[in-house]
Design a protein around this motif. Structure first.
Motif, PDB file in Angstrom:
ATOM      1  N   VAL A  41       0.882  -1.257  -0.006  1.00 48.38           N
ATOM      2  CA  VAL A  41       0.028   0.102   0.098  1.00 48.38           C
ATOM      3  C   VAL A  41       0.895   1.124   0.011  1.00 48.38           C
ATOM      4  CG1 VAL A  41      -1.432   1.248   1.259  1.00 48.38           C
ATOM      5  CG2 VAL A  41      -1.986  -1.106   0.957  1.00 48.38           C
ATOM      6  N   ALA A  42       2.272   1.229   0.901  1.00 40.15           N
ATOM      7  CA  ALA A  42       2.911   2.319   0.918  1.00 40.15           C
ATOM      8  C   ALA A  42       3.487   2.658  -0.662  1.00 40.15           C
ATOM      9  CB  ALA A  42       3.867   2.216   1.903  1.00 40.15           C
ATOM     10  N   ALA A  43       3.868   1.502  -1.243  1.00 38.71           N
ATOM     11  CA  ALA A  43       4.547   1.700  -2.401  1.00 38.71           C
ATOM     12  C   ALA A  43       3.614   1.884  -3.646  1.00 38.71           C
ATOM     13  CB  ALA A  43       5.296   0.301  -2.696  1.00 38.71           C
ATOM     14  N   ASP A  44       2.284   1.688  -3.623  1.00 38.46           N
ATOM     15  CA  ASP A  44       1.399   1.928  -4.590  1.00 38.46           C
ATOM     16  C   ASP A  44       0.060   1.869  -4.109  1.00 38.46           C
ATOM     17  OD1 ASP A  44       0.000   2.192  -7.070  1.00 38.46           O
ATOM     18  OD2 ASP A  44       0.209  -0.041  -7.849  1.00 38.46           O
ATOM     19  N   PRO A  45      -0.439   2.997  -3.419  1.00 41.57           N
ATOM     20  CA  PRO A  45      -1.703   2.974  -3.017  1.00 41.57           C
ATOM     21  C   PRO A  45      -2.847   2.534  -3.824  1.00 41.57           C
ATOM     22  CG  PRO A  45      -0.573   5.065  -2.498  1.00 41.57           C
ATOM     23  CD  PRO A  45       0.357   4.114  -3.431  1.00 41.57           C
ATOM     24  N   PRO A  46      -3.804   1.691  -3.367  1.00 35.33           N
ATOM     25  CA  PRO A  46      -4.964   1.239  -4.051  1.00 35.33           C
ATOM     26  C   PRO A  46      -5.934   2.021  -3.952  1.00 35.33           C
ATOM     27  CG  PRO A  46      -4.578  -0.234  -2.297  1.00 35.33           C
ATOM     28  CD  PRO A  46      -3.406   0.679  -2.246  1.00 35.33           C
ATOM     29  N   ASP A  47      -7.372   1.769  -4.250  1.00 41.72           N
ATOM     30  CA  ASP A  47      -8.521   2.416  -3.987  1.00 41.72           C
ATOM     31  C   ASP A  47      -8.952   1.771  -2.836  1.00 41.72           C
ATOM     32  OD1 ASP A  47      -8.760   4.241  -6.340  1.00 41.72           O
ATOM     33  OD2 ASP A  47      -9.138   2.598  -7.694  1.00 41.72           O
ATOM     34  N   VAL A  48      -8.867   0.449  -2.409  1.00 42.46           N
ATOM     35  CA  VAL A  48      -9.446  -0.363  -1.665  1.00 42.46           C
ATOM     36  C   VAL A  48      -8.477  -1.476  -1.136  1.00 42.46           C
ATOM     37  CG1 VAL A  48     -11.368  -1.760  -0.667  1.00 42.46           C
ATOM     38  CG2 VAL A  48     -11.742  -0.004  -2.184  1.00 42.46           C
ATOM     39  N   LEU A  64      -6.382  -6.789  11.005  1.00 45.13           N
ATOM     40  CA  LEU A  64      -7.211  -5.452  11.400  1.00 45.13           C
ATOM     41  C   LEU A  64      -6.214  -4.505  12.009  1.00 45.13           C
ATOM     42  CD1 LEU A  64     -10.269  -7.268  13.467  1.00 45.13           C
ATOM     43  CD2 LEU A  64     -10.348  -5.630  11.401  1.00 45.13           C
ATOM     44  N   ARG A  65      -5.234  -4.871  12.495  1.00 45.59           N
ATOM     45  CA  ARG A  65      -4.236  -3.755  12.830  1.00 45.59           C
ATOM     46  C   ARG A  65      -3.731  -3.139  11.611  1.00 45.59           C
ATOM     47  NH1 ARG A  65       0.041  -5.791  15.319  1.00 45.59           N
ATOM     48  NH2 ARG A  65      -0.386  -8.160  15.285  1.00 45.59           N
ATOM     49  N   ALA A  66      -3.408  -3.919  10.702  1.00 39.67           N
ATOM     50  CA  ALA A  66      -2.935  -3.197   9.313  1.00 39.67           C
ATOM     51  C   ALA A  66      -4.137  -2.292   8.818  1.00 39.67           C
ATOM     52  CB  ALA A  66      -2.615  -4.489   8.445  1.00 39.67           C
ATOM     53  N   ALA A  67      -5.359  -2.727   8.988  1.00 37.82           N
ATOM     54  CA  ALA A  67      -6.583  -2.080   8.516  1.00 37.82           C
ATOM     55  C   ALA A  67      -6.282  -0.734   8.909  1.00 37.82           C
ATOM     56  CB  ALA A  67      -7.683  -2.864   8.584  1.00 37.82           C
ATOM     57  N   LEU A  68      -6.402  -0.630  10.337  1.00 35.36           N
ATOM     58  CA  LEU A  68      -6.256   0.468  11.285  1.00 35.36           C
ATOM     59  C   LEU A  68      -5.028   1.205  10.770  1.00 35.36           C
ATOM     60  CD1 LEU A  68      -7.146  -0.792  14.840  1.00 35.36           C
ATOM     61  CD2 LEU A  68      -8.505   1.002  13.279  1.00 35.36           C
ATOM     62  N   ALA A  69      -3.972   0.757  10.485  1.00 36.22           N
ATOM     63  CA  ALA A  69      -2.715   1.675  10.061  1.00 36.22           C
ATOM     64  C   ALA A  69      -2.995   2.007   8.608  1.00 36.22           C
ATOM     65  CB  ALA A  69      -1.481   0.643  10.187  1.00 36.22           C
ATOM     66  N   ILE A  70      -3.507   1.454   7.809  1.00 38.79           N
ATOM     67  CA  ILE A  70      -3.786   1.872   6.651  1.00 38.79           C
ATOM     68  C   ILE A  70      -4.683   3.109   6.553  1.00 38.79           C
ATOM     69  CG2 ILE A  70      -4.909   1.293   4.304  1.00 38.79           C
ATOM     70  CD1 ILE A  70      -3.819  -1.385   4.604  1.00 38.79           C
ATOM     71  N   VAL A  79     -10.773   0.499   3.193  1.00 45.27           N
ATOM     72  CA  VAL A  79     -10.423  -1.003   3.770  1.00 45.27           C
ATOM     73  C   VAL A  79     -11.704  -1.599   3.834  1.00 45.27           C
ATOM     74  CG1 VAL A  79      -9.725  -2.020   5.786  1.00 45.27           C
ATOM     75  CG2 VAL A  79      -8.600  -0.183   5.149  1.00 45.27           C
ATOM     76  N   LEU A  80     -11.586  -2.955   3.071  1.00 42.61           N
ATOM     77  CA  LEU A  80     -12.705  -3.971   3.386  1.00 42.61           C
ATOM     78  C   LEU A  80     -12.307  -5.022   3.994  1.00 42.61           C
ATOM     79  CD1 LEU A  80     -15.551  -4.925   2.609  1.00 42.61           C
ATOM     80  CD2 LEU A  80     -14.707  -5.642   0.412  1.00 42.61           C
ATOM     81  N   SER A  89     -14.226  -4.894  18.934  1.00 41.96           N
ATOM     82  CA  SER A  89     -13.578  -3.889  19.299  1.00 41.96           C
ATOM     83  C   SER A  89     -12.870  -3.012  18.078  1.00 41.96           C
ATOM     84  CB  SER A  89     -12.501  -4.251  20.395  1.00 41.96           C
ATOM     85  OG  SER A  89     -11.682  -5.291  19.757  1.00 41.96           O
ATOM     86  N   TYR A  90     -12.185  -3.859  17.050  1.00 48.08           N
ATOM     87  CA  TYR A  90     -11.252  -3.397  16.019  1.00 48.08           C
ATOM     88  C   TYR A  90     -12.453  -2.677  15.127  1.00 48.08           C
ATOM     89  CZ  TYR A  90      -6.858  -5.254  17.265  1.00 48.08           C
ATOM     90  OH  TYR A  90      -5.665  -5.240  17.806  1.00 48.08           O
ATOM     91  N   ALA A  91     -13.662  -3.369  14.846  1.00 50.93           N
ATOM     92  CA  ALA A  91     -14.518  -2.899  13.771  1.00 50.93           C
ATOM     93  C   ALA A  91     -15.267  -1.651  14.459  1.00 50.93           C
ATOM     94  CB  ALA A  91     -15.869  -3.834  13.713  1.00 50.93           C
ATOM     95  N   ARG A  92     -15.414  -1.442  15.557  1.00 51.91           N
ATOM     96  CA  ARG A  92     -15.905  -0.188  16.288  1.00 51.91           C
ATOM     97  C   ARG A  92     -15.006   0.883  15.990  1.00 51.91           C
ATOM     98  NH1 ARG A  92     -20.064  -0.118  19.109  1.00 51.91           N
ATOM     99  NH2 ARG A  92     -20.108  -2.159  19.914  1.00 51.91           N
ATOM    100  N   ARG A  93     -13.446   0.592  16.255  1.00 52.15           N
ATOM    101  CA  ARG A  93     -12.410   1.368  16.017  1.00 52.15           C
ATOM    102  C   ARG A  93     -12.383   2.304  14.536  1.00 52.15           C
ATOM    103  NH1 ARG A  93      -6.587   0.122  18.239  1.00 52.15           N
ATOM    104  NH2 ARG A  93      -6.369   2.047  17.221  1.00 52.15           N
ATOM    105  N   LEU A  94     -12.616   1.015  13.563  1.00 46.29           N
ATOM    106  CA  LEU A  94     -12.360   1.428  12.255  1.00 46.29           C
ATOM    107  C   LEU A  94     -13.710   2.260  11.939  1.00 46.29           C
ATOM    108  CD1 LEU A  94     -11.766  -1.883  10.433  1.00 46.29           C
ATOM    109  CD2 LEU A  94     -10.533   0.190  10.111  1.00 46.29           C
ATOM    110  N   LEU A  95     -14.833   2.366  12.468  1.00 45.95           N
ATOM    111  CA  LEU A  95     -16.006   2.812  12.092  1.00 45.95           C
ATOM    112  C   LEU A  95     -15.955   4.193  12.726  1.00 45.95           C
ATOM    113  CD1 LEU A  95     -18.473  -0.020  12.025  1.00 45.95           C
ATOM    114  CD2 LEU A  95     -17.826   1.317  10.016  1.00 45.95           C
ATOM    115  N   SER A  96     -15.654   4.388  13.998  1.00 47.59           N
ATOM    116  CA  SER A  96     -15.520   5.599  14.686  1.00 47.59           C
ATOM    117  C   SER A  96     -14.403   6.621  14.484  1.00 47.59           C
ATOM    118  CB  SER A  96     -15.537   5.222  16.299  1.00 47.59           C
ATOM    119  OG  SER A  96     -14.499   4.410  16.779  1.00 47.59           O
TER     120      SER A  96
END
Length: 214
Positions: A41-48, A64-70, A79-80, A89-96
């Motif tokens: 993702v850092a080298a070539d950011p996608p749309d998702v 999930l930790r990678a998803a939050l970092a992205i 992020v899907l 807990s991670y889902a709530r963090r992603l959404l909030s």
């Protein structure tokens, strides 16, 4: 649309890549662990980025930790989360923490390729795509919210469908209502939640976040 895939099961990873290719979606990377996804993702950011939850080396929550970092470092990248596990807990963090550009689907509940591709398109466009089971688990222990308490049963039902990423048209079809009626209910929801129209805020997302946080 350009998509990066992080899935440690090579058969499923290749299957997702083939599916996307059939829909003229470019796969920028297809990797087997979270660290490789962050590098890609850092080298070539996608749309998702499509991310599994439990990945090497620990098979716990690396995805999930990678998803939050992205979402934190590349806010333009959606992020899907695509997994058989619901980590609330991670889902709530992603959404909030990151309104929009977020989805969470369960592998064993996807019934068509069109459903999966449609979810990707919503996330890429800045929306949300949530499996109803994910929403149910997030709402399993709701807290009090004065604004939500003012909603009628029908308005709460519609807000729950908004949380799944459904459009007004889709809600109207689901509830056998005319679209204009759904629009009035949605406007009433915004009013009761004290969400005035503003150029910088997406009221649908803010209403859904209130719902999930409760």
């Amino acid at each position: 649309m350009r998509v990066a895939i992080a899935e440690d099961n090579p058969l499923l990873r290749d299957g997702i890549a083939l599916l996307l290719a059939e829909h003229d979606i470019e796969v920028t990377a297809a990797v087997g662990d979270a660290e490789a996804l962050l590098v890609a993702v850092a080298a070539d950011p996608p749309d998702v980025a499509v991310v599994d939850v439990r990945m090497p080396p620990g098979h716990v929550d690396e995805g999930l930790r990678a998803a939050l970092a992205i979402r934190a470092t590349h806010p333009q990248v959606g992020v899907l989360v695509f997994s058989q596990w619901v980590e609330t807990s991670y889902a709530r963090r992603l959404l909030s923490e990151h309104a929009g550009h977020v989805g969470y689907l369960l592998k064993d509940r996807i019934v068509s390729t069109g459903e999966f591709v449609g979810a990707l398109q919503r996330v890429a466009a800045g929306g949300t795509a949530l499996d109803p089971e994910v929403v149910r688990q997030l709402l399993a222990t709701p807290a009090a919210d004065a604004g939500l308490a003012r909603l009628s049963d029908r308005e709460r039902e519609i807000l729950g469908l908004l949380a799944e990423g459904r459009s007004n048209v889709a809600i109207a079809e689901r509830l056998h209502l005319v679209e204009r009626s759904v629009e009035k209910h949605v406007t009433a929801i915004f009013t009761k939640l004290d969400l005035p129209q503003a150029r910088t805020d997406h009221r649908r997302v803010l209403a859904v976040l209130r719902y999930l946080r409760s």
